[in-house]
Design a protein around this motif. Structure first.
Motif, PDB file in Angstrom:
ATOM      1  N   LYS A  62       0.852  -1.198   0.000  1.00 54.88           N
ATOM      2  CA  LYS A  62       0.000   0.000   0.000  1.00 54.88           C
ATOM      3  C   LYS A  62       0.884   1.243   0.000  1.00 54.88           C
ATOM      4  O   LYS A  62       0.622   2.204  -0.692  1.00 54.88           O
ATOM      5  CB  LYS A  62      -0.885   0.012   1.248  1.00 54.88           C
ATOM      6  CG  LYS A  62      -2.089  -0.913   1.196  1.00 54.88           C
ATOM      7  CD  LYS A  62      -2.884  -0.749   2.494  1.00 54.88           C
ATOM      8  CE  LYS A  62      -4.272  -1.351   2.378  1.00 54.88           C
ATOM      9  NZ  LYS A  62      -5.048  -1.141   3.624  1.00 54.88           N
ATOM     10  N   ASN A  66       5.005   1.887   5.643  1.00 55.74           N
ATOM     11  CA  ASN A  66       4.144   1.231   6.624  1.00 55.74           C
ATOM     12  C   ASN A  66       4.874   0.000   7.193  1.00 55.74           C
ATOM     13  O   ASN A  66       5.159  -0.947   6.464  1.00 55.74           O
ATOM     14  CB  ASN A  66       2.841   0.818   5.923  1.00 55.74           C
ATOM     15  CG  ASN A  66       1.878   0.086   6.840  1.00 55.74           C
ATOM     16  OD1 ASN A  66       2.282  -0.523   7.827  1.00 55.74           O
ATOM     17  ND2 ASN A  66       0.613   0.132   6.487  1.00 55.74           N
ATOM     18  N   TYR A  68       4.026  -2.547   8.869  1.00 56.87           N
ATOM     19  CA  TYR A  68       3.328  -3.822   8.619  1.00 56.87           C
ATOM     20  C   TYR A  68       3.623  -4.309   7.199  1.00 56.87           C
ATOM     21  O   TYR A  68       3.933  -5.478   6.978  1.00 56.87           O
ATOM     22  CB  TYR A  68       1.831  -3.578   8.814  1.00 56.87           C
ATOM     23  CG  TYR A  68       0.914  -4.689   8.353  1.00 56.87           C
ATOM     24  CD1 TYR A  68       0.391  -5.608   9.258  1.00 56.87           C
ATOM     25  CD2 TYR A  68       0.519  -4.804   7.016  1.00 56.87           C
ATOM     26  CE1 TYR A  68      -0.473  -6.608   8.847  1.00 56.87           C
ATOM     27  CE2 TYR A  68      -0.335  -5.801   6.595  1.00 56.87           C
ATOM     28  CZ  TYR A  68      -0.836  -6.694   7.515  1.00 56.87           C
ATOM     29  OH  TYR A  68      -1.692  -7.682   7.101  1.00 56.87           O
ATOM     30  N   ASP A 143      -3.449  -9.086   1.470  1.00 51.23           N
ATOM     31  CA  ASP A 143      -3.814  -8.097   2.483  1.00 51.23           C
ATOM     32  C   ASP A 143      -5.055  -7.282   2.093  1.00 51.23           C
ATOM     33  O   ASP A 143      -6.010  -7.226   2.835  1.00 51.23           O
ATOM     34  CB  ASP A 143      -2.606  -7.178   2.778  1.00 51.23           C
ATOM     35  CG  ASP A 143      -2.914  -6.063   3.739  1.00 51.23           C
ATOM     36  OD1 ASP A 143      -3.468  -6.352   4.806  1.00 51.23           O
ATOM     37  OD2 ASP A 143      -2.605  -4.896   3.426  1.00 51.23           O
ATOM     38  N   ASN A 192      -9.580  -3.816   2.220  1.00 51.69           N
ATOM     39  CA  ASN A 192      -9.626  -4.659   3.417  1.00 51.69           C
ATOM     40  C   ASN A 192     -10.386  -3.968   4.544  1.00 51.69           C
ATOM     41  O   ASN A 192     -11.324  -4.525   5.110  1.00 51.69           O
ATOM     42  CB  ASN A 192      -8.216  -5.113   3.841  1.00 51.69           C
ATOM     43  CG  ASN A 192      -7.202  -4.007   3.998  1.00 51.69           C
ATOM     44  OD1 ASN A 192      -7.400  -2.884   3.539  1.00 51.69           O
ATOM     45  ND2 ASN A 192      -6.086  -4.314   4.634  1.00 51.69           N
ATOM     46  N   GLN A 193     -10.024  -2.726   4.859  1.00 50.72           N
ATOM     47  CA  GLN A 193     -10.718  -2.051   5.967  1.00 50.72           C
ATOM     48  C   GLN A 193     -12.216  -1.910   5.671  1.00 50.72           C
ATOM     49  O   GLN A 193     -13.052  -2.102   6.562  1.00 50.72           O
ATOM     50  CB  GLN A 193     -10.101  -0.675   6.239  1.00 50.72           C
ATOM     51  CG  GLN A 193      -8.930  -0.717   7.214  1.00 50.72           C
ATOM     52  CD  GLN A 193      -7.603  -0.981   6.543  1.00 50.72           C
ATOM     53  OE1 GLN A 193      -7.496  -0.891   5.315  1.00 50.72           O
ATOM     54  NE2 GLN A 193      -6.576  -1.301   7.319  1.00 50.72           N
ATOM     55  N   ASP A 220      -3.832   5.775   6.851  1.00 55.59           N
ATOM     56  CA  ASP A 220      -2.610   5.003   7.131  1.00 55.59           C
ATOM     57  C   ASP A 220      -1.385   5.916   7.155  1.00 55.59           C
ATOM     58  O   ASP A 220      -0.274   5.532   6.755  1.00 55.59           O
ATOM     59  CB  ASP A 220      -2.430   3.821   6.156  1.00 55.59           C
ATOM     60  CG  ASP A 220      -3.026   2.528   6.739  1.00 55.59           C
ATOM     61  OD1 ASP A 220      -3.434   2.533   7.922  1.00 55.59           O
ATOM     62  OD2 ASP A 220      -3.078   1.527   6.012  1.00 55.59           O
ATOM     63  N   THR A 246      -6.378  -0.876  11.689  1.00 56.82           N
ATOM     64  CA  THR A 246      -5.160  -0.636  10.921  1.00 56.82           C
ATOM     65  C   THR A 246      -3.992  -0.455  11.883  1.00 56.82           C
ATOM     66  O   THR A 246      -4.122   0.264  12.886  1.00 56.82           O
ATOM     67  CB  THR A 246      -5.245   0.607   9.998  1.00 56.82           C
ATOM     68  OG1 THR A 246      -3.987   1.311  10.024  1.00 56.82           O
ATOM     69  CG2 THR A 246      -6.323   1.577  10.440  1.00 56.82           C
ATOM     70  N   THR A 247      -2.876  -1.076  11.571  1.00 57.35           N
ATOM     71  CA  THR A 247      -1.721  -1.010  12.473  1.00 57.35           C
ATOM     72  C   THR A 247      -1.202   0.421  12.611  1.00 57.35           C
ATOM     73  O   THR A 247      -0.688   0.796  13.657  1.00 57.35           O
ATOM     74  CB  THR A 247      -0.585  -1.912  11.954  1.00 57.35           C
ATOM     75  OG1 THR A 247      -0.224  -1.496  10.634  1.00 57.35           O
ATOM     76  CG2 THR A 247      -0.999  -3.367  11.920  1.00 57.35           C
TER      77      THR A 247
HETATM   78  C1  RAM Z   1      -2.285  -1.461   8.083  1.00 55.58           C
HETATM   79  C2  RAM Z   1      -2.725  -1.580   6.652  1.00 55.58           C
HETATM   80  C3  RAM Z   1      -2.913  -3.030   6.248  1.00 55.58           C
HETATM   81  C4  RAM Z   1      -3.759  -3.761   7.260  1.00 55.58           C
HETATM   82  C5  RAM Z   1      -3.160  -3.663   8.623  1.00 55.58           C
HETATM   83  C6  RAM Z   1      -3.996  -4.348   9.670  1.00 55.58           C
HETATM   84  O1  RAM Z   1      -0.953  -1.768   8.193  1.00 55.58           O
HETATM   85  O2  RAM Z   1      -3.912  -0.878   6.472  1.00 55.58           O
HETATM   86  O3  RAM Z   1      -3.519  -3.074   4.990  1.00 55.58           O
HETATM   87  O4  RAM Z   1      -3.947  -5.099   6.923  1.00 55.58           O
HETATM   88  O5  RAM Z   1      -3.048  -2.280   8.958  1.00 55.58           O
END
Ligand code: RAM
Length: 355
Positions: A62, A66, A68, A143, A192-193, A220, A246-247
């Motif tokens: 993404k 990030n 993650y 993801d 995803n979210q 993000d 989201t992380t």
């Molecule tokens: C963030 C991103 C990623 C998601 C995680 C949980 O790092 O949005 O796509 O899967 O959170």
């Protein structure tokens, strides 16, 4: 129609001959066949096809900053290295809808064998991904999915419905089943979210004491997520809890809360990495949150990409994927492969995890 998979059969047939002849296959030995990928009739997978050596597999997160996504793509490159390919990560510095398009086009020009992408928007990337597939590039989403006809396989972290519903169960437990809650999400377009939020909204019907008053977007981006948390707390004085799936969002929200008078009073849960959240669990800002191992997610996607590019799988339901140390996975409906159930972290177990 998986047009791009069929000519791999010719590659597989040739590869088998080569295996018989010289005991192995390399990327170069099947290159002539790969050039024709994407033009023949729909084919079937050959589960016994060897994984080609020298596959070029690119990971497109993404956004590159990030943490993650960095861990996830590192896991993917690890898998590619195991199958003697060349893995790399390239990508944008922001998670906006169209930021990945120029990267996809460049990877097509570079004639990568496979692209593994965490899509920032299901549709904005679709035309470029379809162009890549038409040119014979194997396409895996991981993801965060793209439109299903713009990829062959989606490697999902866990069952999407279970992720969404369990987020509401966690916050409900933390606020005693009553009060106003808000969601701090990633970007407004994130596949995803948005999928998880859909299931969260559904789950709220089972929790009549909870009221979802706002969905905010931190994109993000650490700073924006921090500011959105502040804005939520200021604009909703009786807010009882925040769910941040989201992380990036949950760690920024935890940082804000931990040095505010709301610490320990406004609950925070969501999806976070143990390494980013550890200090906030220890200081009492957060009691429980969830995640899966992003390294294993990327690793699974790396194997899926190599298997697709080698003709072992086509993305059809029921096919088996051999995924190194993760063992075998079966492809489900709509080309989806699931890593496994998430883990819930709290003060009792967080020190056992290092990612
Ligand atoms: C963030 C991103 C990623 C998601 C995680 C949980 O790092 O949005 O796509 O899967 O959170």
């Amino acid at each position: 129609m998986k047009l791009h998979t069929a000519p791999k059969l010719a590659g597989v047939a040739l590869a088998l001959v080569l295996v018989a002849a010289c005991g192995g296959t390399t990327k170069d030995s099947t290159a002539g066949q790969d050039a024709g990928r994407g033009t023949g009739p729909v084919g079937t997978a050959d589960p016994n096809a060897p994984v080609e050596e020298g596959l070029k597999i690119a990971f497109l997160p993404k956004e590159v900053d990030n943490p993650y996504e960095i861990v996830m793509d590192r896991g993917g490159i690890e898998a590619v290295t195991e199958v003697k390919g060349e893995g790399k990560e390239v990508g944008p510095s922001d998670a906006s809808a169209s930021s990945q398009v120029s990267y996809i086009n460049t990877l097509v020009q570079q004639r990568q064998d496979a692209i593994v992408i965490a899509a920032n928007d299901p549709n904005a990337v679709a035309p470029a991904l379809k162009d890549a597939m038409a040119k014979g590039i194997a396409l895996v989403t991981v993801d965060s999915d793209a439109a299903p006809d713009a990829r062959q396989v989606f490697v999902n972290q866990a069952d999407s419905e279970e992720i969404g519903r369990s987020q509401i169960r966690l916050i409900s437990r933390q606020v005693g089943g009553r009060g106003k809650i808000a969601i701090l999400s990633a970007t407004p377009n994130a596949t995803n979210q948005n999928t998880w939020i859909g299931f969260m909204e559904d789950e709220l019907a089972q929790h009549p004491g909870l009221e979802l008053v706002k969905v905010a977007y931190g994109d993000d981006d650490d700073q924006k997520s921090f500011q959105e948390t502040q804005a939520l707390l200021q604009s909703i004085p009786d807010l009882k809890g925040i769910v941040s799936p989201t992380t990036v969002g949950i760690s920024a929200a935890a940082r804000y809360l931990s040095s505010s008078p709301h610490k320990g009073k406004v609950a925070l849960t969501g999806l976070g990495t143990p390494n980013q959240m550890r200090q906030f669990v220890k200081d009492g800002t957060v009691t429980e949150f969830a995640l899966w191992d992003p390294r294993e997610l990327g690793y699974l996607a790396g194997y899926a990409a190599a298997a697709l590019a080698s003709g072992q799988i086509t993305g059809a339901e029921g096919e088996k994927l051999k995924a190194g140390r993760l063992g075998e996975r079966t492809i489900g409906e709509n080309g989806e492969i699931v890593l496994g159930p998430p883990t819930t972290f709290d003060a009792g177990n967080i020190d056992r995890y290092d990612f």
